[in-house]
Design an enzyme around this catalytic site. Structure first.
Site, PDB file in Angstrom:
ATOM      1  N   THR A   1      21.237  64.034  16.163  1.00 31.14           N
ATOM      2  CA  THR A   1      22.682  64.380  16.347  1.00 31.14           C
ATOM      3  C   THR A   1      23.434  64.074  15.459  1.00 31.14           C
ATOM      4  O   THR A   1      22.831  63.309  14.511  1.00 31.14           O
ATOM      5  CB  THR A   1      22.835  64.050  17.769  1.00 31.14           C
ATOM      6  OG1 THR A   1      24.107  64.655  18.187  1.00 31.14           O
ATOM      7  CG2 THR A   1      23.252  62.669  18.099  1.00 31.14           C
ATOM      8  N   ASN A   2      24.652  64.298  15.381  1.00 29.41           N
ATOM      9  CA  ASN A   2      25.594  63.725  14.614  1.00 29.41           C
ATOM     10  C   ASN A   2      26.714  62.856  15.194  1.00 29.41           C
ATOM     11  O   ASN A   2      26.720  63.038  16.539  1.00 29.41           O
ATOM     12  CB  ASN A   2      26.583  64.939  13.926  1.00 29.41           C
ATOM     13  CG  ASN A   2      25.687  65.456  12.779  1.00 29.41           C
ATOM     14  OD1 ASN A   2      24.897  65.260  12.343  1.00 29.41           O
ATOM     15  ND2 ASN A   2      26.317  66.442  12.229  1.00 29.41           N
ATOM     16  N   ARG A   3      27.593  61.963  14.611  1.00 32.31           N
ATOM     17  CA  ARG A   3      28.435  61.079  15.198  1.00 32.31           C
ATOM     18  C   ARG A   3      29.749  62.079  15.586  1.00 32.31           C
ATOM     19  O   ARG A   3      30.113  62.552  14.570  1.00 32.31           O
ATOM     20  CB  ARG A   3      28.745  60.054  14.285  1.00 32.31           C
ATOM     21  CG  ARG A   3      27.537  58.779  14.181  1.00 32.31           C
ATOM     22  CD  ARG A   3      28.126  57.663  13.718  1.00 32.31           C
ATOM     23  NE  ARG A   3      29.007  56.952  14.361  1.00 32.31           N
ATOM     24  CZ  ARG A   3      29.687  55.790  14.171  1.00 32.31           C
ATOM     25  NH1 ARG A   3      29.378  55.237  13.124  1.00 32.31           N
ATOM     26  NH2 ARG A   3      30.584  55.210  15.070  1.00 32.31           N
TER      27      ARG A   3
END
Ligand code: CTP
Ligand code: CA
Length: 219
Positions: free
Chosen positions: A33-35
């Site tokens: 996932t991404n931040r």
């Protein structure tokens, strides 16, 4: 400042917003996932609704409550986000792409949980590039007013100006990644064809209202 007393910059306008990260599965229990906490996108959805717009929020996984009066659609992956955006884009006046969309998904994801063998042998992940949702919306025959976001780690002005042109969008909002992730405050810099405008450090809700005013003036 009381929400109900905000100026109705977007009365009778329809606004579609993406927010949060996307989550790309490796197997049924793991993923990449991404931040992104979703706070900025949700603040913009709230501010757009306060400004009188009819707001649809397409959200990746976040821990946030749905802003009052906003229609929210939950998705996990970039492909699901793209499909949800495409099926809601007609008749929108504004598209604000705040989501931190994963640039790649796992091409060789496993339908069953990958077991750890304990022999030091690790699985190899293969990646496939995800569709660029914002660029595809901007390339439609009669696109809504498109606003992009860019969280950079360096050379913000240069990267932001290049990104705005590459995606062919009228407005790109830049910020510095480590100054925004998970925080309640931020600083935004708006890039359009005339140059740049800084919205100075403040709460994400105040910045969201200022951004909505700036967008309404450009419609
Ligand atoms: N975006 C999108 N779909 C993608 C990737 C990005 O809609 N697959 C949107 C984001 O929501 C954001 C803008 O494009 O509004 C810029 O995202 P960013 O990740 O900064 O740009 P990229 O073109 O992916 O470049 P980078 O290599 O810096 O990640
Ligand atoms: Ca990216």
């Amino acid at each position: 400042v009381i929400a109900a007393l905000q100026p109705k910059w977007l009365a009778n306008r329809r606004v579609l917003i993406t927010a949060g990260p996307t989550f790309e599965p490796i197997d049924p229990v793991r993923g990449i996932t991404n931040r992104s906490s979703g706070k900025m996108g949700y603040a913009i959805a709230r501010a757009a609704r306060e400004a009188g717009a009819s707001v649809t929020l397409i959200s990746g996984p976040t821990a946030l409550d749905t802003p009052y009066g906003v229609k929210r659609i939950d998705v996990m992956t970039a492909i699901q986000m793209r499909d949800a955006v495409m099926s809601h884009i007609s008749k929108q006046d504004v598209f604000i792409s705040v989501a931190a969309v994963a640039d790649w998904r796992i091409a060789n994801k496993s339908e069953q949980k990958i077991k750890k063998n304990g022999n030091g042998h690790s699985p190899t992940l293969e990646f496939a590039e995800n569709p660029d949702i914002l660029a595809s919306i901007a390339a439609l025959p009669d696109p809504p007013y498109c606003v992009g976001f860019a969280a950079e780690s360096e050379k913000l002005k240069q990267h932001a100006e290049e990104k705005r042109k590459k995606k062919n969008i009228p407005l790109l909002v830049g910020n510095i990644g480590h100054e925004t992730f998970g925080k309640d405050e931020n600083t935004l810099i708006l890039f359009d064809e005339t140059g740049s405008l800084e919205l100075p450090h403040g709460s994400k809700q105040i910045l969201a209202r200022q951004l909505i005013e700036q967008i309404s003036k450009r419609l």
